[in-house]
Structure formats: C-alpha cells, structure tokens
Design a protein around this motif. Structure first.
Motif, PDB file in Angstrom:
ATOM      1  N   VAL A 248      32.293 -25.144  -4.444  1.00 56.72           N
ATOM      2  CA  VAL A 248      32.949 -26.301  -5.070  1.00 56.72           C
ATOM      3  C   VAL A 248      33.117 -26.077  -6.566  1.00 56.72           C
ATOM      4  CG1 VAL A 248      32.683 -28.755  -5.638  1.00 56.72           C
ATOM      5  CG2 VAL A 248      32.128 -27.947  -3.334  1.00 56.72           C
ATOM      6  N   GLU A 249      32.059 -25.607  -7.212  1.00 54.18           N
ATOM      7  CA  GLU A 249      32.089 -25.400  -8.660  1.00 54.18           C
ATOM      8  C   GLU A 249      33.092 -24.327  -9.071  1.00 54.18           C
ATOM      9  OE1 GLU A 249      30.542 -27.131 -11.102  1.00 54.18           O
ATOM     10  OE2 GLU A 249      29.982 -28.490  -9.475  1.00 54.18           O
ATOM     11  N   SER A 250      33.317 -23.353  -8.215  1.00 53.12           N
ATOM     12  CA  SER A 250      34.214 -22.245  -8.577  1.00 53.12           C
ATOM     13  C   SER A 250      35.643 -22.423  -8.051  1.00 53.12           C
ATOM     14  CB  SER A 250      33.638 -20.914  -8.065  1.00 53.12           C
ATOM     15  OG  SER A 250      33.475 -20.938  -6.660  1.00 53.12           O
ATOM     16  N   HIS A 251      35.881 -23.516  -7.295  1.00 56.26           N
ATOM     17  CA  HIS A 251      37.222 -23.764  -6.748  1.00 56.26           C
ATOM     18  C   HIS A 251      37.602 -25.234  -6.910  1.00 56.26           C
ATOM     19  CE1 HIS A 251      35.901 -20.074  -4.693  1.00 56.26           C
ATOM     20  NE2 HIS A 251      37.180 -19.786  -4.543  1.00 56.26           N
ATOM     21  N   LYS A 252      37.406 -25.770  -8.100  1.00 55.04           N
ATOM     22  CA  LYS A 252      37.600 -27.208  -8.305  1.00 55.04           C
ATOM     23  C   LYS A 252      39.031 -27.675  -8.040  1.00 55.04           C
ATOM     24  CE  LYS A 252      33.749 -28.538 -11.217  1.00 55.04           C
ATOM     25  NZ  LYS A 252      33.334 -29.456 -12.304  1.00 55.04           N
ATOM     26  N   GLU A 253      40.000 -26.847  -8.384  1.00 53.80           N
ATOM     27  CA  GLU A 253      41.388 -27.242  -8.169  1.00 53.80           C
ATOM     28  C   GLU A 253      41.688 -27.426  -6.690  1.00 53.80           C
ATOM     29  OE1 GLU A 253      45.952 -25.647  -9.051  1.00 53.80           O
ATOM     30  OE2 GLU A 253      44.250 -24.636  -9.999  1.00 53.80           O
ATOM     31  N   THR A 254      41.190 -26.488  -5.867  1.00 51.25           N
ATOM     32  CA  THR A 254      41.403 -26.580  -4.427  1.00 51.25           C
ATOM     33  C   THR A 254      40.657 -27.765  -3.836  1.00 51.25           C
ATOM     34  OG1 THR A 254      41.731 -24.188  -4.252  1.00 51.25           O
ATOM     35  CG2 THR A 254      41.155 -25.343  -2.235  1.00 51.25           C
ATOM     36  N   VAL A 255      39.420 -27.976  -4.272  1.00 52.92           N
ATOM     37  CA  VAL A 255      38.622 -29.105  -3.774  1.00 52.92           C
ATOM     38  C   VAL A 255      39.299 -30.430  -4.122  1.00 52.92           C
ATOM     39  CG1 VAL A 255      36.391 -30.289  -3.897  1.00 52.92           C
ATOM     40  CG2 VAL A 255      36.474 -27.793  -3.875  1.00 52.92           C
ATOM     41  N   GLN A 256      39.889 -30.508  -5.314  1.00 53.10           N
ATOM     42  CA  GLN A 256      40.592 -31.736  -5.708  1.00 53.10           C
ATOM     43  C   GLN A 256      41.782 -32.001  -4.788  1.00 53.10           C
ATOM     44  OE1 GLN A 256      39.640 -34.009  -8.380  1.00 53.10           O
ATOM     45  NE2 GLN A 256      40.938 -35.147  -6.952  1.00 53.10           N
ATOM     46  N   LYS A 257      42.498 -30.938  -4.423  1.00 50.47           N
ATOM     47  CA  LYS A 257      43.633 -31.092  -3.512  1.00 50.47           C
ATOM     48  C   LYS A 257      43.176 -31.601  -2.144  1.00 50.47           C
ATOM     49  CE  LYS A 257      46.499 -27.495  -5.668  1.00 50.47           C
ATOM     50  NZ  LYS A 257      47.075 -26.139  -5.508  1.00 50.47           N
ATOM     51  N   LEU A 258      42.051 -31.072  -1.677  1.00 51.26           N
ATOM     52  CA  LEU A 258      41.498 -31.530  -0.403  1.00 51.26           C
ATOM     53  C   LEU A 258      41.096 -32.996  -0.485  1.00 51.26           C
ATOM     54  CD1 LEU A 258      39.232 -28.468   0.483  1.00 51.26           C
ATOM     55  CD2 LEU A 258      41.300 -29.166   1.701  1.00 51.26           C
ATOM     56  N   ALA A 259      40.423 -33.363  -1.571  1.00 50.96           N
ATOM     57  CA  ALA A 259      40.012 -34.756  -1.767  1.00 50.96           C
ATOM     58  C   ALA A 259      41.230 -35.677  -1.813  1.00 50.96           C
ATOM     59  CB  ALA A 259      39.195 -34.886  -3.052  1.00 50.96           C
ATOM     60  N   ASN A 260      42.276 -35.253  -2.541  1.00 57.38           N
ATOM     61  CA  ASN A 260      43.510 -36.053  -2.613  1.00 57.38           C
ATOM     62  C   ASN A 260      44.080 -36.299  -1.219  1.00 57.38           C
ATOM     63  OD1 ASN A 260      43.281 -35.912  -5.394  1.00 57.38           O
ATOM     64  ND2 ASN A 260      44.888 -34.385  -5.648  1.00 57.38           N
ATOM     65  N   ALA A 261      44.120 -35.223  -0.413  1.00 57.11           N
ATOM     66  CA  ALA A 261      44.708 -35.314   0.932  1.00 57.11           C
ATOM     67  C   ALA A 261      43.898 -36.246   1.824  1.00 57.11           C
ATOM     68  CB  ALA A 261      44.796 -33.918   1.548  1.00 57.11           C
ATOM     69  N   PHE A 262      42.578 -36.092   1.813  1.00 58.96           N
ATOM     70  CA  PHE A 262      41.741 -36.907   2.690  1.00 58.96           C
ATOM     71  C   PHE A 262      41.709 -38.375   2.264  1.00 58.96           C
ATOM     72  CE2 PHE A 262      39.513 -32.857   4.027  1.00 58.96           C
ATOM     73  CZ  PHE A 262      39.903 -32.948   5.361  1.00 58.96           C
ATOM     74  N   VAL A 263      41.687 -38.633   0.964  1.00 52.65           N
ATOM     75  CA  VAL A 263      41.686 -40.022   0.491  1.00 52.65           C
ATOM     76  C   VAL A 263      43.006 -40.708   0.863  1.00 52.65           C
ATOM     77  CG1 VAL A 263      41.656 -41.513  -1.554  1.00 52.65           C
ATOM     78  CG2 VAL A 263      39.965 -39.681  -1.320  1.00 52.65           C
ATOM     79  N   LYS A 264      44.118 -39.974   0.774  1.00 49.88           N
ATOM     80  CA  LYS A 264      45.408 -40.533   1.219  1.00 49.88           C
ATOM     81  C   LYS A 264      45.321 -40.960   2.685  1.00 49.88           C
ATOM     82  CE  LYS A 264      48.625 -37.851  -1.703  1.00 49.88           C
ATOM     83  NZ  LYS A 264      49.611 -36.741  -1.655  1.00 49.88           N
ATOM     84  N   THR A 265      44.677 -40.124   3.494  1.00 47.91           N
ATOM     85  CA  THR A 265      44.547 -40.422   4.919  1.00 47.91           C
ATOM     86  C   THR A 265      43.677 -41.646   5.158  1.00 47.91           C
ATOM     87  OG1 THR A 265      44.871 -38.109   5.548  1.00 47.91           O
ATOM     88  CG2 THR A 265      43.740 -39.508   7.142  1.00 47.91           C
TER      89      THR A 265
END
Length: 343
Positions: free
Chosen positions: A241-258
């Motif tokens: 998570v700490e080394s891939h924050k941009e990707t984790v943010q995209k995942l969070a955005n997608a799941f929260v939309k759902t």
C-alpha cells in the motif's frame, strides 16, 4: 469479458485451483505493477463479497484506469494465504484476518471497508432443530464452516465460548459454501453451520434448515457479538500500500463508487448486474431476495466503523490463544486515508 482458467498458487497447502476473471483495461497478465492488480476473493459468488464483481460489472475499475484480475477461493483463509505468499496484491475477505496476521508478524490493513456487520447466518438443519435451539446447544455438535481458520470458524468459536461451550466441545467441519454446504446439511454430516447468502436463501427455500442466529444486519451483529463487526473488506499488505498509493487510491475510488451505487439501487437492480450463475441455481427472484437480506451489512462510503476494530479484537481474544495475551495495534490494521479521498 469473463474467462475461466486454472492457476497454480504457491501456498502451504499446495497448488489450488482458482477461477480467474479479468477486468477490462491494460495488461492484466502481469500482476503487481502500477495499474495492474490481482485480487483474491474468498468466494466471488457470495453476496457478502458482492462489491468485488459488481465494481467490475459497473465498469468502475476501467473508469479509474486500473486493470484488476479477480480470483476466487472458496474460503477467506485461503484468500488470506494467497496474499501473504505474494501471489496477489489484495484480498477481499474479512477484516478480522488483519488482526490474526499481525500477531503472526504479518502487517496487512483494510483499505476499503465494505461492511459493518458479518453478513453471516448460523443455520440449523430441520432434522436437528429440536435440540439445537441456540449457541448453548453447540456442545457435541458438528458445525459447518467454510474452512478451518476462516472467519466463519472464528465466529462459530466465539458464539460457542460466549454461551458457555468450550471450543473442544464441538466439531467444526470445513464444508465450504453453496452446494457443498447444502449437501453436508442434507446428508447429516453437520447439524448446523455458518454461511452466507445466496446459500442461506437456497436452504430456506428448499426447507432444509432454519435461521438460528442472523448477523446480516448491524442490529443482528449487536445482539450476537455486542457491537458492529466490520467484516468484508479489501485488505492489502501495508508495505505494498505504501509503495503503490496511486493504484490503491484508484481501487478505493472504484469500490466507494460501487458502495454508493448499491445504496441507491434496489436488490433487483443489483442482481441484474451480476453474472447469472451467481444465483447458484435458485433463479433471479431468489437471488434478489438473498441480496436484499444482506444489503444492510454494507457501508455506503468504505469507512471503518468507529467501534468496529475493538469489537473484532474482543471477539477474537475470547477464543484465540494466539491473540488472547497479545498486544494488537488496531491503528495498523486499517486505514481510511484512501476512502476519505474517494469521490
């Protein structure tokens, strides 16, 4: 596009068969790079983990520019193993595994909290209903769980000890979910067991069993466990998570939309978006009913409920010798950094 493949996961139990579903966008063959993520789900067709496939079906992964490969295992403990071994970058499973892993020296954290109740139901077979009327009657019984060391195993043990039954006084039996659970109930190899929808809906529809303890709502969680019990979540290795924050943010955005979409649509509308075979042979109407029964467990924003981690710690410490005397840093078992930035 939905494809099925046989994949070998290097886990302690040996090679495991996995079902692969690839979301649209990017190079999905190579996992782990920015914008490329493999997520193991502890049962893709379980309603408690519905946001995983629904996010793909709604196109939210593609909208966020992240390529997600969804894999499935029948039990959360196997999904956890795949994460720890490095075969996947994320797991959709129960939050309680983050505490269990921390005391074993593995640091993982929930980054999107799908739920604030377990979504689990303790079912008793019609044959055993006469002498299995509460958790106090677990003594001497064979009770189904998805897998030994799974969250259904954890919760069954808690219900036992909190009602005066020692974990050594009943037998947990790994029967998975869906048809394998139903068959075990029919054949009498278990007298009851813990499972989720759509299995619950099918058992009730076929009049094979009845509900003993219902934890599909926050109220049910409060009654059975004494508080909110955050369960299904996306959890990942903290280092990743700490080394891939941009990707984790995209995942969070997608799941929260759902999660927000789910909160404004009916069970029928949600069911219509899901693969037809997720109904487990029960048909569209029964599947929609299963979703409706489970919907109250989901959060609308992916944020960890305030008192949730403490409830989970108390539950696990009641029966788990590894955790009983261990100090757990709950602040390291989840983060709200990404969901609070999600639109």
């Amino acid at each position: 596009m939905r494809t099925t493949t046989r994949i070998s996961a290097a886990v302690a139990a040996g090679a495991l068969a996995l079902t692969t579903l690839t979301a649209c966008g990017g190079d999905s063959a190579a996992g782990g790079g920015d914008g490329n993520v493999k997520i193991m789900v502890g049962g893709l067709d379980k309603v408690i983990y519905l946001p995983a496939m629904l996010t793909e079906r709604l196109g939210h992964f593609k909208d966020e520019g992240v390529s997600v490969q969804l894999l499935t295992e029948p039990a959360g403990v196997q999904a956890e193993t795949a994460l720890v071994s490095g075969d996947v970058q994320g797991t959709v499973g129960f939050y309680d595994h983050t505490l269990d892993l921390q005391v074993k020296g593995k640091q993982v954290e929930s980054v999107v909290q799908f739920s604030h109740a377990p979504g689990e139901v303790e079912i008793v077979s019609e044959k055993a209903a006469g002498d299995l009327t509460s958790a106090k009657d677990f003594k001497g019984k064979k009770l189904g769980v998805t897998g030994l060391g799974s969250s259904t195993d954890f919760l069954t043990k808690y219900l036992a000890v909190s009602n005066g039954v020692k974990t050594s006084e009943f037998t947990p039996v790994a029967v998975g979910a869906g048809q394998t659970f139903i068959s075990a109930l029919q054949q009498g190899s278990i007298q009851g067991g813990m499972t989720t929808d759509p299995t619950v809906a099918t058992v009730l529809d076929k009049k094979l069993g009845r509900v003993l303890i219902d934890m599909r709502t926050p109220e049910g969680s409060q009654e059975a466990l004494g508080g909110p019990y955050p369960s299904s979540s996306l959890y990942m290795r903290t280092e990743w998570v700490e080394s891939h924050k941009e990707t984790v943010q995209k995942l969070a955005n997608a799941f929260v939309k759902t999660l927000k979409w789910m909160s404004t649509h009916s069970a029928d509308e949600i069911a219509a978006k899901m693969p037809a075979d997720y109904a487990q042979g029960g048909g569209k109407e029964l599947y929609a009913r299963a979703i409706e029964s489970t919907l109250p467990m989901f959060t609308t924003d992916g944020v960890m409920p305030a008192d949730g981690p403490a409830t989970v710690e108390r539950v696990l410490k009641a029966f788990n010798p590894n955790l009983k005397n261990a100090k757990v840093d709950l602040s390291k078992t989840y983060t709200t950094e990404f969901v609070k930035k999600a639109g």
